[in-house]
Design an enzyme around this catalytic site. Structure first.
Site, PDB file in Angstrom:
ATOM      1  CD  GLU A 103      -3.063   0.815   0.178  1.00  0.00           C
ATOM      2  OE1 GLU A 103      -2.429   1.519  -0.629  1.00  0.00           O
ATOM      3  OE2 GLU A 103      -4.283   0.930   0.354  1.00  0.00           O
ATOM      4  CG  ASP A 107      -5.380   9.238   6.074  1.00  0.00           C
ATOM      5  OD1 ASP A 107      -5.881   9.524   7.172  1.00  0.00           O
ATOM      6  OD2 ASP A 107      -5.073  10.108   5.245  1.00  0.00           O
ATOM      7  CG  PHE A 156      -4.877  15.055   1.167  1.00  0.00           C
ATOM      8  CD1 PHE A 156      -5.607  13.943   1.580  1.00  0.00           C
ATOM      9  CD2 PHE A 156      -4.705  15.265  -0.186  1.00  0.00           C
ATOM     10  CE1 PHE A 156      -6.152  13.056   0.660  1.00  0.00           C
ATOM     11  CE2 PHE A 156      -5.254  14.386  -1.119  1.00  0.00           C
ATOM     12  CZ  PHE A 156      -5.977  13.287  -0.694  1.00  0.00           C
ATOM     13  CB  VAL A 157       1.017  13.526   1.227  1.00  0.00           C
ATOM     14  CG1 VAL A 157       1.512  14.176   2.498  1.00  0.00           C
ATOM     15  CG2 VAL A 157       0.568  12.095   1.512  1.00  0.00           C
ATOM     16  CG  ASP A 163      -5.704  10.439  -6.127  1.00  0.00           C
ATOM     17  OD1 ASP A 163      -5.555   9.644  -5.194  1.00  0.00           O
ATOM     18  OD2 ASP A 163      -6.830  10.842  -6.504  1.00  0.00           O
TER      19      ASP A 163
END
Ligand SMILES: O=P(O)(O)OC[C@H]1O[C@H](OP(=O)(O)OP(=O)(O)O)[C@H](O)[C@@H]1O
Ligand code: HPA
Ligand SMILES: [Mg+2]
Length: 185
Positions: A103, A107, A156-157, A163
């Site tokens: 993966e 999160d 948030f990366v 994406d």
């Protein structure tokens, strides 16, 4: 694609290309030792894990099989919908197989918690996880990640498969977007 190519939309880099490569090589050496002779099946979770799987599988020194499952819980937003949807299933019978899930990120943990249970339900002999990134502060569900990459803060990366609204997956490092990119969400 590099950060310089999308400079106007990137706030800062979080994990460099070299750091990603180093961590993947490190984990691949350990996994090669642990799974030698076990004919493992790598299960990559599309779409995010594609870059990690490609680099990781090439860094292994043992033969493996690979299969893909396309799962989605984020859609076009930055928070989990809480529901995991199968967009595309495996083509391999997992009964009796030693599975290593690959993966990009854990999160909330919802995607992986669901997948581990599903693979065990289908009769896998063992199910372990390699996740390149983890956001411990956002964890809602308990998942045991045996092979861990980098821990990152609650941001948030994007990049290296990850994406925002289907964009930035082909960035070669992991970065945080400028807040205005999310505007209107
Ligand atoms: O721990 P969680 O909160 O469940 O989040 C992790 C999952 O979210 C992302 O997938 P996404 O739903 O965005 O699909 P994608 O890989 O196609 O982008 C990521 O690739 C993981 O699979
Ligand atoms: O930070 C993230 N970025 C992209 N996709 C994600 N899915 C869970 N967390 C993230
Ligand atoms: Mg996504």
């Amino acid at each position: 694609m590099q950060i310089a190519d999308v400079q106007d939309q990137i706030d800062h880099e979080l994990v460099s290309k070299a750091q990603i490569e180093q961590k993947i090589n490190e984990v691949a050496a350990q996994v090669s030792e642990d799974y030698r002779g076990k004919d493992p099946l790598l299960v990559a979770v599309l779409k995010g894990a594609v870059n990690t799987l490609a680099a990781f599988s090439q860094a292994l020194s043992i033969p493996v099989q690979m299969d893909f499952m396309s799962l989605s819980s984020y859609g076009s937003g930055t928070t989990s919908s809480g529901t995991v949807t199968i967009r595309q299933d495996l083509s391999t019978d997992v009964r009796g197989r030693h599975i290593l899930i690959v993966e990009d990120i854990v999160d909330s943990g919802r995607t992986l918690a669901w997948l581990v249970e599903e693979l065990k339900r289908r009769g896998a002999a063992s199910v372990e996880i390699f996740a390149l990134l983890q956001k411990p502060s956002r964890r809602e569900v308990d998942v045991d990640v045996k092979y861990q990459g980098y821990e990152i803060p609650d941001e948030f990366v994007v990049g290296f498969g990850l994406d925002y609204d289907e964009r930035f997956r082909n960035l070669d490092s992991i970065a945080v977007l400028k807040p205005e990119v999310y505007q209107g969400e």
